[in-house]
Write a protein that holds these residues in place. Structure first.
Motif, mmCIF file in Angstrom:
data_model
loop_
_atom_site.group_PDB
_atom_site.id
_atom_site.type_symbol
_atom_site.label_atom_id
_atom_site.label_comp_id
_atom_site.label_asym_id
_atom_site.label_seq_id
_atom_site.Cartn_x
_atom_site.Cartn_y
_atom_site.Cartn_z
ATOM 1 N N ASN A 87 0.872 -1.174 0.000
ATOM 2 C CA ASN A 87 0.000 0.000 0.000
ATOM 3 C C ASN A 87 0.912 1.228 0.000
ATOM 4 O OD1 ASN A 87 -1.731 2.136 0.596
ATOM 5 N ND2 ASN A 87 -3.035 0.898 1.927
ATOM 6 N N ILE A 88 1.134 1.787 -1.179
ATOM 7 C CA ILE A 88 2.078 2.898 -1.310
ATOM 8 C C ILE A 88 1.647 4.093 -0.469
ATOM 9 C CG2 ILE A 88 3.053 4.571 -2.941
ATOM 10 C CD1 ILE A 88 4.230 1.845 -3.384
ATOM 11 N N ARG A 89 0.335 4.327 -0.357
ATOM 12 C CA ARG A 89 -0.155 5.527 0.325
ATOM 13 C C ARG A 89 -0.230 5.379 1.835
ATOM 14 N NH1 ARG A 89 -4.384 5.580 -4.023
ATOM 15 N NH2 ARG A 89 -5.692 4.523 -2.499
ATOM 16 N N ARG A 90 -0.062 4.190 2.374
ATOM 17 C CA ARG A 90 -0.272 3.978 3.801
ATOM 18 C C ARG A 90 0.749 4.750 4.636
ATOM 19 N NH1 ARG A 90 1.222 0.923 8.277
ATOM 20 N NH2 ARG A 90 -0.520 0.095 9.491
ATOM 21 N N PRO A 91 0.307 5.502 5.648
ATOM 22 C CA PRO A 91 1.260 6.138 6.567
ATOM 23 C C PRO A 91 2.070 5.069 7.301
ATOM 24 C CG PRO A 91 -0.931 7.090 6.822
ATOM 25 C CD PRO A 91 -1.086 5.868 5.961
ATOM 26 N N LYS A 92 3.330 5.355 7.536
ATOM 27 C CA LYS A 92 4.195 4.381 8.183
ATOM 28 C C LYS A 92 3.747 4.134 9.612
ATOM 29 C CE LYS A 92 9.097 3.425 8.993
ATOM 30 N NZ LYS A 92 10.474 3.844 8.649
ATOM 31 N N GLY A 93 3.659 2.866 10.006
ATOM 32 C CA GLY A 93 3.266 2.523 11.361
ATOM 33 C C GLY A 93 3.208 1.030 11.563
ATOM 34 N N LYS A 94 3.542 0.597 12.756
ATOM 35 C CA LYS A 94 3.556 -0.827 13.072
ATOM 36 C C LYS A 94 2.142 -1.375 13.248
ATOM 37 C CE LYS A 94 8.069 -0.858 15.416
ATOM 38 N NZ LYS A 94 8.716 -1.770 14.465
ATOM 39 N N ILE A 95 2.012 -2.695 13.055
ATOM 40 C CA ILE A 95 0.773 -3.410 13.342
ATOM 41 C C ILE A 95 1.126 -4.633 14.189
ATOM 42 C CG2 ILE A 95 -0.360 -2.656 11.208
ATOM 43 C CD1 ILE A 95 0.224 -5.487 10.075
ATOM 44 N N ALA A 96 0.100 -5.245 14.787
ATOM 45 C CA ALA A 96 0.314 -6.507 15.483
ATOM 46 C C ALA A 96 0.638 -7.579 14.452
ATOM 47 C CB ALA A 96 -0.933 -6.885 16.279
ATOM 48 N N LEU A 97 1.711 -8.315 14.669
ATOM 49 C CA LEU A 97 2.187 -9.272 13.676
ATOM 50 C C LEU A 97 1.808 -10.694 14.066
ATOM 51 C CD1 LEU A 97 5.762 -7.856 13.051
ATOM 52 C CD2 LEU A 97 3.686 -7.468 11.713
ATOM 53 N N PRO A 98 1.113 -11.416 13.188
ATOM 54 C CA PRO A 98 0.788 -12.811 13.478
ATOM 55 C C PRO A 98 2.011 -13.710 13.354
ATOM 56 C CG PRO A 98 0.039 -12.227 11.287
ATOM 57 C CD PRO A 98 0.562 -10.964 11.907
ATOM 58 N N ASP A 99 1.854 -14.954 13.778
ATOM 59 C CA ASP A 99 2.947 -15.929 13.698
ATOM 60 C C ASP A 99 3.407 -16.101 12.257
ATOM 61 O OD1 ASP A 99 2.713 -16.291 16.394
ATOM 62 O OD2 ASP A 99 1.532 -18.147 16.235
ATOM 63 N N GLY A 100 4.693 -16.294 12.099
ATOM 64 C CA GLY A 100 5.251 -16.591 10.788
ATOM 65 C C GLY A 100 5.923 -15.422 10.120
ATOM 66 N N ILE A 101 5.547 -14.213 10.494
ATOM 67 C CA ILE A 101 6.107 -13.062 9.796
ATOM 68 C C ILE A 101 7.584 -12.854 10.154
ATOM 69 C CG2 ILE A 101 6.035 -10.549 9.660
ATOM 70 C CD1 ILE A 101 3.134 -10.629 9.396
ATOM 71 N N SER A 102 7.946 -13.087 11.397
ATOM 72 C CA SER A 102 9.344 -12.899 11.795
ATOM 73 C C SER A 102 10.271 -13.781 10.971
ATOM 74 C CB SER A 102 9.516 -13.182 13.285
ATOM 75 O OG SER A 102 8.827 -12.230 14.057
ATOM 76 N N ALA A 103 9.847 -15.014 10.720
ATOM 77 C CA ALA A 103 10.669 -15.915 9.915
ATOM 78 C C ALA A 103 10.775 -15.419 8.479
ATOM 79 C CB ALA A 103 10.087 -17.325 9.949
ATOM 80 N N ASP A 104 9.672 -14.910 7.934
ATOM 81 C CA ASP A 104 9.698 -14.359 6.576
ATOM 82 C C ASP A 104 10.650 -13.174 6.490
ATOM 83 O OD1 ASP A 104 7.837 -16.211 5.792
ATOM 84 O OD2 ASP A 104 6.194 -14.787 5.507
ATOM 85 N N ILE A 105 10.551 -12.269 7.445
ATOM 86 C CA ILE A 105 11.415 -11.087 7.447
ATOM 87 C C ILE A 105 12.882 -11.502 7.525
ATOM 88 C CG2 ILE A 105 12.080 -9.043 8.758
ATOM 89 C CD1 ILE A 105 9.104 -8.868 9.645
ATOM 90 N N SER A 106 13.183 -12.416 8.422
ATOM 91 C CA SER A 106 14.567 -12.856 8.611
ATOM 92 C C SER A 106 15.130 -13.483 7.337
ATOM 93 C CB SER A 106 14.634 -13.857 9.767
ATOM 94 O OG SER A 106 15.943 -14.348 9.936
ATOM 95 N N ARG A 107 14.325 -14.299 6.674
ATOM 96 C CA ARG A 107 14.799 -14.954 5.454
ATOM 97 C C ARG A 107 15.060 -13.922 4.348
ATOM 98 N NH1 ARG A 107 18.134 -17.685 2.723
ATOM 99 N NH2 ARG A 107 17.360 -18.363 0.690
ATOM 100 N N ILE A 108 14.169 -12.958 4.183
ATOM 101 C CA ILE A 108 14.366 -11.937 3.155
ATOM 102 C C ILE A 108 15.612 -11.107 3.458
ATOM 103 C CG2 ILE A 108 13.402 -9.839 2.133
ATOM 104 C CD1 ILE A 108 10.608 -11.181 2.586
ATOM 105 N N GLU A 109 15.798 -10.742 4.716
ATOM 106 C CA GLU A 109 17.002 -9.999 5.093
ATOM 107 C C GLU A 109 18.262 -10.796 4.753
ATOM 108 O OE1 GLU A 109 16.298 -7.048 8.748
ATOM 109 O OE2 GLU A 109 16.016 -9.153 9.278
#
Length: 215
Positions: free
Chosen positions: A117-139
């Protein structure tokens, strides 16, 4: 040569459209753009009239129709072998394909919870299970490729592999998902690219709102 026509959806939301559009634009390949906006919840029949799969992006070259983002990038790379869409070195091309295909087939938790979402203002959300692993792998993918190439892009110069990860750059940015200096530096390099800025400007000017992608 017949002209290239790229059918895409909303620039604000369509991560799949963003990839080949940025790839072709980023290396200076000329094409005609046709935008068919999303029309939720029933879909847009104009997309089905153009695309056999019922989805965009779709590239038309004469009578030939090619769907799926990376297939489009690969096809145009063959038409324009000197444009830089894929690395010239065979081993690097294989790595570019591997990273791009992993991007296509993986990271479902991130995709689901954090729509582009290009227009979305920057801000954190509650993250469900699995996202941390996805982020780590992409990094890890980015860090390994940047260390091998020396940057500033994944294979030194901008390529289709960078374009394949462009929607992830947006997700990492707007949902404030990463903090490592090297990862942020790569993201800033991507966001400063003229093709990114052109897409972003158009996305911010779009009138359409898709509630399902407004997190």
């Amino acid at each position: 040569m017949d002209k290239l026509t790229l059918y895409i959806a909303n620039k604000n939301y369509s991560s799949w459209s963003f990839r080949p559009w940025m790839a072709l634009t980023g290396v200076g390949i000329d094409f005609e753009e046709v935008l068919i906006p999303f029309d939720y919840p029933n879909g847009n029949p104009n997309i089905k009239a153009v695309s056999p799969s019922g989805h965009v992006p779709l590239l038309q070259h004469g009578a030939l129709k090619i769907w799926e983002s990376f297939a489009i990038i690969e096809y145009v790379a063959e038409l324009y072998p000197d444009a830089g869409l894929l690395p010239k070195d065979r081993a690097e091309r294989a790595l570019a394909r591997s990273a791009s295909m992993e991007m296509m087939s993986s990271f479902r938790a991130l995709r689901s919870a954090c729509p582009m979402n290009i227009r979305r203002p920057k801000g954190k959300i509650a993250l469900p299970d699995g996202i941390s692993a996805d982020i780590s792998r992409i990094e890890t993918i980015w860090r390994d490729l940047l260390q091998k190439s020396g940057g500033p892009f994944l294979f030194g110069a901008f390529s289709g592999a960078d374009a394949m990860f462009a929607p992830v750059v947006n997700r990492f940015d707007i949902y404030d998902l990463v903090s490592s200096a090297d990862i942020l530096a790569y993201m800033n390099t991507m966001k400063a690219h003229p093709a990114w800025r052109k897409w972003e400007e158009a996305a911010r000017a779009e009138p359409w709102i898709v509630p399902e992608d407004e997190v």
